[in-house]
Design a protein around this motif. Structure first.
Motif, PDB file in Angstrom:
ATOM      1  N   VAL A 153     -16.634 -49.201  23.912  1.00  0.00           N
ATOM      2  CA  VAL A 153     -17.729 -48.993  24.851  1.00  0.00           C
ATOM      3  C   VAL A 153     -18.982 -48.540  24.099  1.00  0.00           C
ATOM      4  N   TYR A 154     -20.114 -48.661  24.750  1.00  0.00           N
ATOM      5  CA  TYR A 154     -21.359 -48.130  24.205  1.00  0.00           C
ATOM      6  C   TYR A 154     -22.304 -47.815  25.361  1.00  0.00           C
ATOM      7  N   SER A 155     -23.286 -46.972  25.088  1.00  0.00           N
ATOM      8  CA  SER A 155     -24.270 -46.600  26.108  1.00  0.00           C
ATOM      9  C   SER A 155     -25.602 -47.285  25.798  1.00  0.00           C
ATOM     10  N   ASP A 156     -26.193 -47.856  26.840  1.00  0.00           N
ATOM     11  CA  ASP A 156     -27.489 -48.528  26.676  1.00  0.00           C
ATOM     12  C   ASP A 156     -28.312 -48.321  27.951  1.00  0.00           C
ATOM     13  N   PRO A 157     -28.929 -47.132  28.092  1.00  0.00           N
ATOM     14  CA  PRO A 157     -29.688 -46.834  29.312  1.00  0.00           C
ATOM     15  C   PRO A 157     -30.815 -47.823  29.586  1.00  0.00           C
ATOM     16  N   ALA A 158     -31.440 -48.326  28.523  1.00  0.00           N
ATOM     17  CA  ALA A 158     -32.585 -49.226  28.694  1.00  0.00           C
ATOM     18  C   ALA A 158     -32.168 -50.671  28.925  1.00  0.00           C
ATOM     19  N   ARG A 159     -30.872 -50.970  28.758  1.00  0.00           N
ATOM     20  CA  ARG A 159     -30.377 -52.344  28.883  1.00  0.00           C
ATOM     21  C   ARG A 159     -31.146 -53.280  27.941  1.00  0.00           C
ATOM     22  N   ALA A 160     -31.442 -52.767  26.750  1.00  0.00           N
ATOM     23  CA  ALA A 160     -32.270 -53.517  25.803  1.00  0.00           C
ATOM     24  C   ALA A 160     -31.457 -54.175  24.700  1.00  0.00           C
ATOM     25  N   GLY A 161     -30.182 -53.815  24.569  1.00  0.00           N
ATOM     26  CA  GLY A 161     -29.373 -54.370  23.492  1.00  0.00           C
ATOM     27  C   GLY A 161     -29.805 -53.851  22.137  1.00  0.00           C
ATOM     28  N   GLY A 162     -29.725 -54.703  21.127  1.00  0.00           N
ATOM     29  CA  GLY A 162     -30.097 -54.283  19.777  1.00  0.00           C
ATOM     30  C   GLY A 162     -29.007 -53.451  19.134  1.00  0.00           C
ATOM     31  N   VAL A 163     -29.422 -52.432  18.389  1.00  0.00           N
ATOM     32  CA  VAL A 163     -28.469 -51.553  17.709  1.00  0.00           C
ATOM     33  C   VAL A 163     -27.947 -50.524  18.708  1.00  0.00           C
ATOM     34  N   VAL A 164     -26.630 -50.456  18.852  1.00  0.00           N
ATOM     35  CA  VAL A 164     -26.004 -49.489  19.760  1.00  0.00           C
ATOM     36  C   VAL A 164     -24.935 -48.722  18.996  1.00  0.00           C
ATOM     37  N   SER A 165     -24.497 -47.621  19.583  1.00  0.00           N
ATOM     38  CA  SER A 165     -23.462 -46.800  18.963  1.00  0.00           C
ATOM     39  C   SER A 165     -22.147 -47.012  19.715  1.00  0.00           C
ATOM     40  N   TYR A 166     -21.191 -47.633  19.038  1.00  0.00           N
ATOM     41  CA  TYR A 166     -19.922 -47.962  19.676  1.00  0.00           C
ATOM     42  C   TYR A 166     -18.937 -46.790  19.602  1.00  0.00           C
ATOM     43  N   THR A 167     -18.113 -46.699  20.622  1.00  0.00           N
ATOM     44  CA  THR A 167     -17.039 -45.714  20.659  1.00  0.00           C
ATOM     45  C   THR A 167     -15.741 -46.434  20.994  1.00  0.00           C
ATOM     46  N   ALA A 168     -14.663 -46.074  20.274  1.00  0.00           N
ATOM     47  CA  ALA A 168     -13.342 -46.632  20.556  1.00  0.00           C
ATOM     48  C   ALA A 168     -12.509 -45.544  21.233  1.00  0.00           C
ATOM     49  N   THR A 169     -12.050 -45.811  22.444  1.00  0.00           N
ATOM     50  CA  THR A 169     -11.232 -44.848  23.168  1.00  0.00           C
ATOM     51  C   THR A 169      -9.898 -45.485  23.551  1.00  0.00           C
ATOM     52  N   PRO A 170      -8.792 -44.731  23.441  1.00  0.00           N
ATOM     53  CA  PRO A 170      -7.499 -45.258  23.867  1.00  0.00           C
ATOM     54  C   PRO A 170      -7.265 -45.067  25.368  1.00  0.00           C
ATOM     55  N   ALA A 216      -7.997 -45.933  29.032  1.00  0.00           N
ATOM     56  CA  ALA A 216      -8.585 -46.971  29.882  1.00  0.00           C
ATOM     57  C   ALA A 216      -9.435 -46.372  30.995  1.00  0.00           C
ATOM     58  N   ASN A 217      -9.124 -45.158  31.415  1.00  0.00           N
ATOM     59  CA  ASN A 217      -9.890 -44.513  32.488  1.00  0.00           C
ATOM     60  C   ASN A 217     -11.310 -44.162  32.057  1.00  0.00           C
ATOM     61  N   LEU A 218     -11.549 -44.137  30.738  1.00  0.00           N
ATOM     62  CA  LEU A 218     -12.872 -43.810  30.222  1.00  0.00           C
ATOM     63  C   LEU A 218     -13.643 -45.068  29.804  1.00  0.00           C
ATOM     64  N   ALA A 219     -13.103 -46.233  30.147  1.00  0.00           N
ATOM     65  CA  ALA A 219     -13.689 -47.480  29.653  1.00  0.00           C
ATOM     66  C   ALA A 219     -14.392 -48.293  30.733  1.00  0.00           C
ATOM     67  N   GLY A 220     -14.644 -47.698  31.884  1.00  0.00           N
ATOM     68  CA  GLY A 220     -15.283 -48.450  32.960  1.00  0.00           C
ATOM     69  C   GLY A 220     -16.760 -48.722  32.702  1.00  0.00           C
ATOM     70  N   GLN A 221     -17.266 -49.772  33.317  1.00  0.00           N
ATOM     71  CA  GLN A 221     -18.692 -50.097  33.232  1.00  0.00           C
ATOM     72  C   GLN A 221     -19.402 -49.419  34.401  1.00  0.00           C
ATOM     73  N   SER A 222     -20.058 -48.317  34.111  1.00  0.00           N
ATOM     74  CA  SER A 222     -20.771 -47.580  35.151  1.00  0.00           C
ATOM     75  C   SER A 222     -21.820 -46.702  34.496  1.00  0.00           C
ATOM     76  N   GLY A 223     -22.843 -46.332  35.288  1.00  0.00           N
ATOM     77  CA  GLY A 223     -23.930 -45.522  34.733  1.00  0.00           C
ATOM     78  C   GLY A 223     -24.648 -46.324  33.661  1.00  0.00           C
ATOM     79  N   ASP A 224     -24.608 -45.829  32.428  1.00  0.00           N
ATOM     80  CA  ASP A 224     -25.212 -46.537  31.295  1.00  0.00           C
ATOM     81  C   ASP A 224     -24.155 -47.108  30.350  1.00  0.00           C
ATOM     82  N   GLN A 225     -22.891 -46.863  30.674  1.00  0.00           N
ATOM     83  CA  GLN A 225     -21.816 -47.282  29.764  1.00  0.00           C
ATOM     84  C   GLN A 225     -21.462 -48.753  29.933  1.00  0.00           C
ATOM     85  N   HIS A 226     -21.389 -49.443  28.799  1.00  0.00           N
ATOM     86  CA  HIS A 226     -21.044 -50.860  28.748  1.00  0.00           C
ATOM     87  C   HIS A 226     -19.701 -51.017  28.042  1.00  0.00           C
ATOM     88  N   LEU A 227     -18.837 -51.825  28.611  1.00  0.00           N
ATOM     89  CA  LEU A 227     -17.543 -52.122  27.995  1.00  0.00           C
ATOM     90  C   LEU A 227     -17.634 -53.450  27.264  1.00  0.00           C
TER      91      LEU A 227
END
Length: 207
Positions: free
Chosen positions: A139-156, A158-169
């Motif tokens: 997942v990564y966060s992109d509040p501006a929905r601009a793409g480009g360079v993002v900071s990825y996070t790997a989580t085991p 699944a409950n933390l992997a939803g697409q909501s708010g600014d979080q992208h799966l």
């Protein structure tokens, strides 16, 4: 309401021989004061009515703006929920060559297609030091929905992997075992934003 005052006849006396105000003059003065007071009260009520109307108008405008903002927020949220990644093989995994007891997940450069058909390019990256034989969701966060360079996070989780708010799966994948076999069982999100637990299998030994 226009202010109307009666006139005092020039033929009428203002004072008595003793120097006191005459009755007609006192009545005229009293009537004039009452008329002025009534007019002032009318103006005060008018001002209050105007102020109340402006307040109500302000409330209506605020309510309309809030409704518009809520609608835009809902549309924005839905566009994210329905977003997905292309190409479908943007996630790969393997044993970390710098530490054979760990795994890595590589995310290649890809496109994010939102539910409203907006498309942005997202840069890739590699996440190292992960556990072997483990299901991860990227997942990564992109509040501006601009793409480009993002900071990825790997989580085991699944409950933390939803697409909501600014979080992208991006997707999910299972890291391989120490001998480099197994793993895979994942892929990227597919239209319209299908969650990671419905990914088609993509095993390491098939890559």
């Amino acid at each position: 309401m226009p202010l109307k005052l009666s006139t005092f006849s020039a033929n009428q006396k203002i004072t008595t021989p003793e120097g006191n105000a005459t009755g007609p003059f006192l009545r005229w003065i009293n009537d004039a004061v009452k008329s002025i007071q009534s007019s002032v009260n009318d103006i005060g009520q008018l001002v209050a009515d105007i102020a109340f109307s402006l307040q109500q108008a302000g409330i209506a405008i605020t309510t309309a703006n809030e409704a518009k903002a809520a609608a835009l927020s809902n549309a924005r949220g839905q566009a994210l929920v329905n977003s997905y990644v292309s190409p479908s093989d943007a996630i790969t995994t393997g044993v970390d060559p710098s530490d054979l007891t760990k795994a890595f997940i590589a995310i290649s450069e890809h496109s994010r297609i939102y539910g409203d058909q907006t498309v942005v390019g997202v840069m890739g990256a590699t996440i190292s030091g992960l556990l072997l034989s483990t299901q991860y969701y990227i997942v990564y966060s992109d509040p501006a929905r601009a793409g480009g360079v993002v900071s990825y996070t790997a989580t085991p989780n699944a409950n933390l992997a939803g697409q909501s708010g600014d979080q992208h799966l991006v997707g999910g994948i299972v890291t391989p075992s120490a001998d480099g076999t197994g793993g895979g069982d994942g892929g990227t999100t597919t239209p319209p934003g299908v969650p990671s637990w419905k990914f088609q299998d993509r095993r390491v030994d098939e890559q």
